[in-house]
Design a protein around this motif. Structure first.
Motif, short mmCIF file in Angstrom:
data_model
loop_
_atom_site.label_atom_id
_atom_site.label_comp_id
_atom_site.label_asym_id
_atom_site.label_seq_id
_atom_site.Cartn_x
_atom_site.Cartn_y
_atom_site.Cartn_z
N GLU A 7 8.25 16.69 1.79
CA GLU A 7 8.19 16.48 3.25
C GLU A 7 8.18 14.99 3.59
O GLU A 7 8.78 14.57 4.58
CB GLU A 7 6.95 17.17 3.83
N ASN B 123 2.02 3.86 1.72
CA ASN B 123 1.93 4.36 3.10
C ASN B 123 2.62 5.73 3.23
O ASN B 123 3.61 5.88 3.94
CB ASN B 123 2.50 3.35 4.10
N LEU B 124 2.03 6.68 2.53
CA LEU B 124 2.56 8.05 2.56
C LEU B 124 1.70 8.90 3.49
O LEU B 124 0.53 8.59 3.72
CB LEU B 124 2.51 8.65 1.15
N ASP B 125 2.30 9.98 4.00
CA ASP B 125 1.52 10.94 4.76
C ASP B 125 0.79 11.83 3.77
O ASP B 125 1.39 12.67 3.10
CB ASP B 125 2.44 11.78 5.66
N ARG B 126 -0.51 11.64 3.71
CA ARG B 126 -1.29 12.33 2.68
C ARG B 126 -1.35 13.84 2.89
O ARG B 126 -1.53 14.59 1.95
CB ARG B 126 -2.70 11.76 2.66
N GLU B 127 -1.21 14.26 4.14
CA GLU B 127 -1.30 15.71 4.41
C GLU B 127 0.01 16.43 4.13
O GLU B 127 0.02 17.65 4.06
CB GLU B 127 -1.69 15.93 5.88
N LEU B 128 1.09 15.67 3.99
CA LEU B 128 2.39 16.30 3.73
C LEU B 128 2.69 16.33 2.24
O LEU B 128 2.11 15.58 1.47
CB LEU B 128 3.50 15.53 4.47
N THR B 129 3.63 17.19 1.87
CA THR B 129 4.01 17.27 0.45
C THR B 129 4.95 16.11 0.11
O THR B 129 5.44 15.41 1.00
CB THR B 129 4.74 18.59 0.17
N LEU C 281 11.66 13.99 3.34
CA LEU C 281 12.43 14.58 4.45
C LEU C 281 12.29 13.73 5.72
O LEU C 281 13.29 13.43 6.38
CB LEU C 281 11.92 16.01 4.72
N ILE C 282 11.06 13.34 6.04
CA ILE C 282 10.84 12.54 7.25
C ILE C 282 11.56 11.20 7.13
O ILE C 282 12.21 10.74 8.08
CB ILE C 282 9.32 12.33 7.51
N ARG D 274 11.09 7.26 -2.16
CA ARG D 274 11.33 7.37 -0.71
C ARG D 274 12.19 6.21 -0.21
O ARG D 274 13.12 6.40 0.56
CB ARG D 274 9.99 7.39 0.02
N HIS E 230 0.86 -1.18 0.00
CA HIS E 230 0.00 0.00 0.00
C HIS E 230 0.90 1.24 0.00
O HIS E 230 2.02 1.19 0.50
CB HIS E 230 -0.88 0.00 1.25
#
Lengths: 289, 246
Positions: free
Chosen positions: A102, A93-99, A105-106, A154, A91
């Motif tokens: 970003e 598994n990205l942070d949807r609210e981040l660009t 970066l994390i 990533r 899946h």
């Protein structure tokens, strides 16, 4: 295929087992993956592919067995080995609210990267994935194919020696799928990154993998190069259509297949063998029913 | 050395930044409603230990609102673990899993600080003088650490979002009402008192209230008690997180 020297084995797996309650998901698999190769783990849904990859990446603990990365045992405390691994889960598994940037970066910070080197790697990974113009776009606004490429970019950020991809093109349209395949070939060829992918798409394994292992009901039932596996079964197939069913017959040469075809008075198709036929021959069932 | 914890904290803060207004408004509404209902409704003419009820209530509202914000990380971790699977990124990264606990705790503490300014503003509006000194800061830090760690623990133990709601219904909501936040526990039946004595909120509320009201009778033994709770919960969280699988 065997590596020329033991030291070039990227991963060695011996008698790996994992059960969930009374269900044995993985039943004693052995694998040897060489540095720089593309290896595909091919099997139907529920065969044990994801459980295997999760154990190889530290997301699940094996009940038994041994995992070695370049001869070193894979333990949760062995951070140096973990740094060598990149993971692309099934899946996105990205942070949807981040660009897009970003998210990278994390990931970089989680892998102890920082400073100008991290910024340079973010730029080059976005470039590699063809997402430079989406750098500051929230992930929510990316297409499915773009998200998939971002997850792969990533995983490559910390320059892993081996990249695990669990069903890398599942759910993508044929056009996006081919783009991902080209992307993966580039990663393997240009960066020398070993790729270990699980898939239930026959074409994906045929297109990408130098070697393939079939997994069914938690066990490896065959392994080899796609050509080796197909040659063991034959070169040509007759699809013989019966009233409610279709049966296959395999032939090593075309003339034998044609001779047989002339004997039949039902609807028949002659074609070249695929890995799907090999799996069908071995298990009596199709990978992607 | 703390790259894992700092990366997790950064991730949470970047997300919080995008929903800061919403989170602040949510932190403001609930204490305001309790203030109207209890402070200006049933408790207008009441006194507790010789002080006006509002002086008793406002510190309770502060502990309740900050507890809710700190503990709310449980839902966020739960969603990132079971729905978006972002949590897997932490599990594969090369650092000890105790850093996950540390990073999330730091975030929970940060979230728990959001209502403090709001309650301070309400106290000015109500004409109640609260003392925000060093004793209060230490007590608040321990209070927020406890509820952040409880949030991490709950998120690790439950198996779904629905289970999370069950924990909230059977643990957090009773704790919110029975721990001396709105009413003194001394006036409650013995059975309720016994239950309240099990809740960490009972002790943190008592300590925070006494520091905010600059009480001469601050029970200093509550500091080491809360610190011991933090240590125990941190160890428990590390133990549970070390066993978590995807």
């Amino acid at each position: 295929m065997n590596c020329a020297e033991a030291s070039c084995y990227q991963i060695q797996v011996r008698k790996l087992r994992r059960a969930f309650g009374k269900t044995e998901a993985v039943r004693g698999i052995d694998l040897d993956i060489c540095a720089g190769e593309i290896f595909a783990f091919l099997g139907p849904n529920g065969a044990g592919k994801t459980t295997s990859i999760n154990m190889l990446t530290g997301l699940l603990r094996p009940d038994d067995g041994l995992i070695l990365y370049q001869g070193q045992p894979f333990l949760s405390s062995n951070h140096a080995v973990r740094r060598r691994i990149g993971v692309v889960p099934q899946h996105n598994n990205l942070d949807r609210e981040l660009t897009a940037a970003e998210n990278l970066l994390i990931h970089g910070r989680l892998f102890n990267m920082g400073g100008p080197n991290l910024q340079t790697r973010i730029t080059s990974c976005l470039e590699l994935a063809g997402l430079s113009d989406k750098r500051n776009t929230p992930v929510n606004h990316l297409s499915g194919g773009m998200k998939r490429k971002l997850v792969i970019a990533r995983a490559l950020l910390h320059e892993p020696a081996i990249l695990f991809l669990d069903e890398p093109t599942a759910g993508l349209d044929p056009h996006s799928r081919r783009k991902i395949w080209a992307f993966l070939r580039r990663i393997n060829q240009d960066q020398g990154c070993t790729l270990f992918l699980t898939t239930h798409y026959i074409e994906e394994a045929e297109q990408l993998a130098g070697r393939v292992a079939f997994i069914d009901q938690g066990q490896v039932i065959a392994r080899g190069t796609p050509t080796e596996l197909m040659e063991k079964t034959g070169h040509f197939v007759l699809d013989i259509y019966q009233r409610d069913d279709m049966i296959n017959e395999f032939f090593t040469d075309r003339s034998a297949a044609l001779a047989r075809l002339k004997q039949l008075d039902t609807s028949v198709r002659i074609r070249e063998i695929t890995l799907e036929d090999v799996f069908l021959q071995l298990t009596g069932k199709r990978i992607d029913p | 050395m703390l790259h894992g914890a700092s990366a997790i904290y950064l991730r949470e803060i970047l997300i919080l930044r995008r929903k800061l207004v919403k989170t602040l408004l949510a932190s403001a509404v609930s204490p305001a409603l309790f203030l109207l209902a209890f402070g200006f409704g049933v408790g207008r003419a009441a006194t507790v230990d010789g002080q006006g009820y509002l002086s008793f209530l406002l510190p309770g509202l502060l502990t309740m609102a900050s507890m809710n914000q700190s503990y709310a990380i449980a839902t966020e971790i739960n969603i990132s673990r079971f729905y978006f699977k972002v949590f897997e990124e932490y599990l594969i990264a090369p650092f000890g899993r105790w850093q996950i606990v540390l990073g999330e705790m730091a975030y929970g503490i940060t979230r728990g600080l959001l209502p403090v300014g709001i309650i301070a503003f309400y106290s000015v509006l109500c004409g109640v003088k609260l003392h925000f000194g060093g004793g209060f800061a230490l007590a608040l830090l321990l209070h927020l650490a406890i509820f952040s760690l409880l949030g991490v623990l709950a998120a690790m133990i439950v198996r779904s979002h629905a289970d999370q709601a069950t924990v909230n219904a059977f643990l957090i909501t009773p704790m919110m009402f029975l721990s001396g936040t709105f009413f003194p526990t001394e006036q409650m039946p013995w059975a309720i008192k016994a239950v309240a004595s099990l809740f960490p909120l009972t002790y943190s509320t008592r300590l925070i209230r006494s520091t905010l009201l600059n009480s001469q009778e601050t029970a200093l033994w509550l500091y080491p008690l809360l610190a011991a709770m933090v240590a125990l919960l941190f160890w428990l969280c590390c133990w549970v997180v070390a066993r978590v699988e995807a």
